[in-house]
Structures are given as structure tokens and as C-alpha cells.
Design an enzyme around this catalytic site. Structure first.
Site, short mmCIF file in Angstrom:
data_model
loop_
_atom_site.label_atom_id
_atom_site.label_comp_id
_atom_site.label_asym_id
_atom_site.label_seq_id
_atom_site.Cartn_x
_atom_site.Cartn_y
_atom_site.Cartn_z
N SER A 219 -9.83 -0.77 7.11
CA SER A 219 -9.25 -0.55 5.78
C SER A 219 -8.52 -1.74 5.18
O SER A 219 -8.13 -1.70 4.02
CB SER A 219 -8.30 0.65 5.82
OG SER A 219 -9.01 1.85 5.94
N SER B 167 -9.67 1.73 2.99
CA SER B 167 -8.86 2.56 2.12
C SER B 167 -7.82 1.78 1.32
O SER B 167 -7.23 2.30 0.38
CB SER B 167 -8.13 3.61 2.96
OG SER B 167 -7.23 3.01 3.87
N LYS C 137 0.85 -1.19 0.00
CA LYS C 137 0.00 0.00 0.00
C LYS C 137 0.89 1.24 0.00
O LYS C 137 1.90 1.29 0.70
CB LYS C 137 -0.91 -0.02 1.24
CG LYS C 137 -1.92 1.11 1.31
CD LYS C 137 -2.80 0.96 2.55
CE LYS C 137 -3.85 2.05 2.64
NZ LYS C 137 -4.72 1.88 3.83
#
EC number: 6.3.5.7
Length: 486
Positions: free
Chosen positions: A178, A154, A79
Site C-alpha cells: 500500500s 491503499s 494518511k
């Protein structure tokens, strides 16, 4: 012939160890997959083919010399909230569009030591604030199961790239769901460790008392392999807990006979889709068939307050953490004025997106004089009550079972203009962050061709227990083996 991009970590490791494939071959297959699918899926912010092939070559040399670990030569993604030395780290924000960190996050160093191969950095909601990956300043990632739908957020890019077989595994961060929510939306295994189990050093902070790094994998066995690599104490992170790192693979024998599992009633609220409830009931039937006892009368009465608590505490911490982005030392800088204060104001106004600015304003308000006691302090008190309720429940149960989300993956743009509707996506995941508990989302079926996730919650630092339950469920089902047609 074996489809290399469909392999799990464990399967890839065996083939690499037996010298039936090379890391270079495995890496090239994933880079080709990325090149083919990225125009549609858009999971990656940055792809690093030269870095990946160089690391794959080094892995092959190590394997040839007999030096192979479970993640050696395995292609993975990170990420874009994790610092990578020499590789752009944007947090999917204009504020950090050209930021290249001078150091690695702790987990990045640990994966490098294991010999994992970095394919690239994945798209996300800006500064990890969102539930759909639509808040990225650059583009929206699409759900591999239906490209008209969001992948969740997210960490949407990290979930989507594993679901689309663009990477064998990935890392994300989880502040209020997330990792688990996009894992549910993309039908992969997504794990949020106990708070303090994995070092946050080098993770760009959103809410420091809630953030935790964890993996996306194709099954629970792979999840355990990644956790063995990244867990452990780090004195550079003040929230890292000096616990002995367990062997996460220990006890993954499919046997959960005698386990006591509780099902909190509050997680099946009025906004829960009945067809999701049906899938969770089916999953509970599987767990019962494996010999676990199921109690459906568990009550955690403060659960309905968790969303309000989160949206006071998380924005308050974000308000403080994001105050460092002023355009002076690094990141985006508005330089069309000679007035320092105007430059800082314009830098933040233009560098941050609307959702980030919304949360900064909420947090600043909650921390302001006259409101601190009424909002922030009160939220901390309710946080304690929520944690105490979980602790009481875990005196009776080995784990708690809930849906991961109250809804299915929704259409791109459907909730973008209604923040409250978007926030409601995380009602099942937020309480776990508030209490610092470990939790995993695993595939539990499909409704109208869209994935449903099952959430397994454990007591603090009982991470092995929920891994055992997840693995047992996957030994008895095949939902995690389903892949989207791309």
C-alpha cells in the site's frame, strides 16, 4: 524565482536554514496548491490550514533561534489511518466519519518534535483495504499523471499529494504493497521499512503482523531524512524491535560498485506487461553500469503462493482487529432500535463498505472451527517457507530487484467489480510483507505516459543498503525529477 512546491526536503531545508525562505511562505505555497488542485486530484480527506500556519510560525521562530532540524518547517501530509490528536481520523470509512482521536500516533509525535508542518490527512481505501483508493467511503483520488486513472492504494492520497506537489512528503502504511504500489503508479519514491523498524502505535490496525508505516518522498535522499526522524524502538508497540537506528543518509554517495543484485524469475509472470519488463531491464542495465553484478537466474519457487497466503492471513487479522467497531464506545452507531444485538449488527452492516465486509467474512471463515487448521495454520506454514527462501537468497545477494507492479495505472472503475483482478495488482509486493522485509519503489520510466516503478528488496534491517541502491539509481537517472502537468 524558485517554485516552492517543487522543492525536495533537502532543498527546502537549505533555503530555510539560509533564511532565504520562511516556513510560512513554504506552507502557504502548498496550501494554495492544494486549494487549486484538490477539486481534481482529491488527495486529501481533511486539510488543516490553521494548524499548518500555526506550526509554520512556530518553525520559523525555532529557525530564527538557530534550532533547525532536517524536517523543521517542511509541509507534509499523513494518511488518514494515523491518529492525530484533535484532528479527525476517518480511515476513509463511514464507521469513523466523526472520530477525533485523543492522542497522536508515535510517528506523528516524532514528526512534531522535528518541527514538520501538518497540511492535512489523505484519502485512502477504507481501513487500508484496496489497491486503487476507490474503496474510500467518500470519494476516489485521481492519478496526477492522468486523472482518468487510479493513483493506486491503499495509500493513494498520500502518493498523489506528493506527485502533485501538494506536500513535500507524506506518510502511508503498507500491509501488502500500500506504499510501494501507489508510489509506482504516481512516480514517487515509496518506502516500506523492515517490520518493527517504525512504531505502529496510533496506526489504526488492518493486519498487525503485516502493517508498517513508511514515507512517500520525491527522492531517496528525502526518504532517508524522513526515516531518520520516524524510525526507532517504542515500548508501546509490542512489534517494535529494539534495534539501533541507523543513519539512513550514511553511504548515500552513489557508489554501489561490487553490490550483488538478484532478479527473481517468479516476479516476471505471465500477467506482467512486456513493456514493464522492458523498463525493468533498462533499469537493470543502469545498475549494472554503476558496477553492480546482476544475476537474473534467482528462483523463489513459493512466490506464486504468496497471494493466497496473504488473503488468508490478512483478512483473518482484520476480522479480529475490526471486531472492536460495534457502535458502543466510539464511531458510527445505528441507534434506531432498542435491541443491542440488532444495533451492533446494523452498525457494522451500514458502517463498513463492501470490500471491508468481504475481507472480514473471509477472515472469519478462515478462523472458524473446522477450517482453522485447513486454511489459517497452513497459510502460516507457507509464510515460513516464503521467508526462508528470501533468507537463503540474501546469503548470496545484497538486494533483490523486481518490478513494483505487473500493470500500469488502470482506469477508474476498470477493476472495481472484479476483486481477483484488483488483488492481482499486488503480486510483486505482497511477498515482502509476508517476510517482513524492507523494500522501496522508485520511478523507472514511463509507458504510454504512465509511470513504471522499480522495486528494491533488502534483507531484514538492511534498510540502509536498499536506500543506497535507490539513491545510486537516482543519481544516474532523472525519472524521479519528472512531474505531471497540472
Amino acid at each position: 524565482m524558485t517554485d516552492l512546491v517543487k522543492l525536495t526536503i533537502a532543498q527546502s531545508h537549505k533555503l530555510l536554514k539560509d533564511r532565504k525562505i520562511s516556513s510560512a511562505e513554504l506552507t502557504k505555497a502548498h496550501l494554495e496548491r492544494i486549494e487549486k488542485l484538490e477539486p481534481e486530484i482529491k488527495a486529501f480527506m481533511t486539510v488543516c490550514p490553521e494548524t499548518a500556519l500555526s506550526q509554520a510560525e512556530a518553525a520559523d521562530k525555532a529557525i530564527k533561534q538557530g534550532d533547525i532540524r532536517p524536517l523543521t518547517g517542511i509541509p507534509m501530509a499523513l494518511k488518514d489511518v494515523l491518529c492525530t490528536k484533535g484532528i479527525r481520523t476517518t480511515c476513509s470509512s463511514k464507521m469513523l466519519e466523526n472520530f477525533v482521536p485523543p492522542y497522536n500516533a508515535h510517528v506523528v509525535d516524532k514528526l512534531a518534535k522535528e518541527g514538520a508542518v501538518l497540511l492535512g490527512k489523505t484519502n485512502m481505501d477504507e481501513f487500508a483495504m484496496g489497491s486503487s483508493t476507490e474503496n474510500s467511503a467518500y470519494f476516489t483520488t485521481r492519478n496526477p499523471w492522468n486523472t482518468d486513472k487510479v493513483p493506486g492504494g491503499s495509500s493513494g492520497g498520500s502518493a498523489a499529494c506528493v506527485a502533485a506537489s501538494e506536500a513535500v512528503f507524506s506518510l502511508g502504511s503498507d500491509t501488502g504493497g500500500s506504499i510501494r504500489q501507489p508510489a509506482s503508479f504516481c512516480s514517487v519514491t515509496g518506502y516500506k521499512p523492515s517490520y518493527g523498524m517504525v512504531s505502529r502505535y496510533g496506526l489504526v490496525a488492518f493486519a498487525s503482523s503485516l502493517d508498517q508505516i513508511g514515507p512517500f518522498t520525491k527522492d531517496a535522499m528525502d526518504c532517508a531524512l524522513v526515516m531518520n526522524a520516524i524510525a526507532g524502538f517504542d515500548d508501546r508497540d509490542s512489534t517494535s524491535v529494539p534495534q539501533t537506528v541507523p543513519d539512513f543518509n550514511s553511504g548515500l554517495d552513489g557508489n554501489i560498485k561490487g553490490f550483488k543484485l538478484g532478479v527473481p524469475k517468479e516476479y516476471f509472470s505471465q500477467n506482467m506487461r512486456p513493456d514493464i519488463t522492458e523498463k525493468i531491464n533498462d533499469a537493470l542495465g543502469v545498475l549494472s553500469g554503476l558496477g553492480a553484478s546482476i544475476d537474473r537466474e534467482v528462483s523463489l519457487p513459493h512466490t506464486p503462493y504468496a497471494l493466497a497466503v496473504y488473503y488468508i492471513l490478512a483478512p483473518s487479522e482484520a476480522s479480529a482487529n475490526l471486531s472492536r467497531y460495534d457502535g458502543v464506545k466510539y464511531g458510527y452507531s445505528y441507534n434506531q432500535t432498542e435491541n443491542m444485538w440488532e444495533a451492533m449488527e446494523k452498525t457494522r452492516a451500514k458502517g463498513f463498505g463492501s470490500e471491508v465486509k468481504r475481507r472480514i467474512m473471509i477472515g472469519t471463515y478462515a478462523l472458524s472451527a473446522g477450517y482453522y487448521d485447513a486454511w489459517y495454520v497452513k497459510a502460516q506454514k507457507v509464510r515460513t517457507l516464503i521467508s526462508q527462501e528470501f533468507n537463503n537468497a540474501f546469503e548470496k545477494y545484497d538486494a533483490l530487484i523486481t518490478p513494483t507492479t505487473p500493470n500500469l495505472p488502470f482506469s477508474i472503475g476498470e477493476k472495481l467489480n472484479d476483486p481477483f483482478e484488483m488483488y492481482m495488482c499486488d503480486t510483486c509486493t505482497i511477498p515482502i510483507n509476508i517476510a517482513g522485509l524492507p523494500a522501496v519503489s522508485i520511478p523507472a520510466g514511463f509507458v504510454d505516459g504512465l509511470p513504471v516503478g522499480l522495486q528494491i528488496i533488502g534483507k531484514p534491517f538492511a534498510d540502509q543498503t536498499i536506500m543506497r541502491i535507490a539513491h545510486a539509481f537516482q543519481c544516474a537517472t532523472t525519472w524521479h525529477k519528472e512531474t505531471p502537468r497540472l
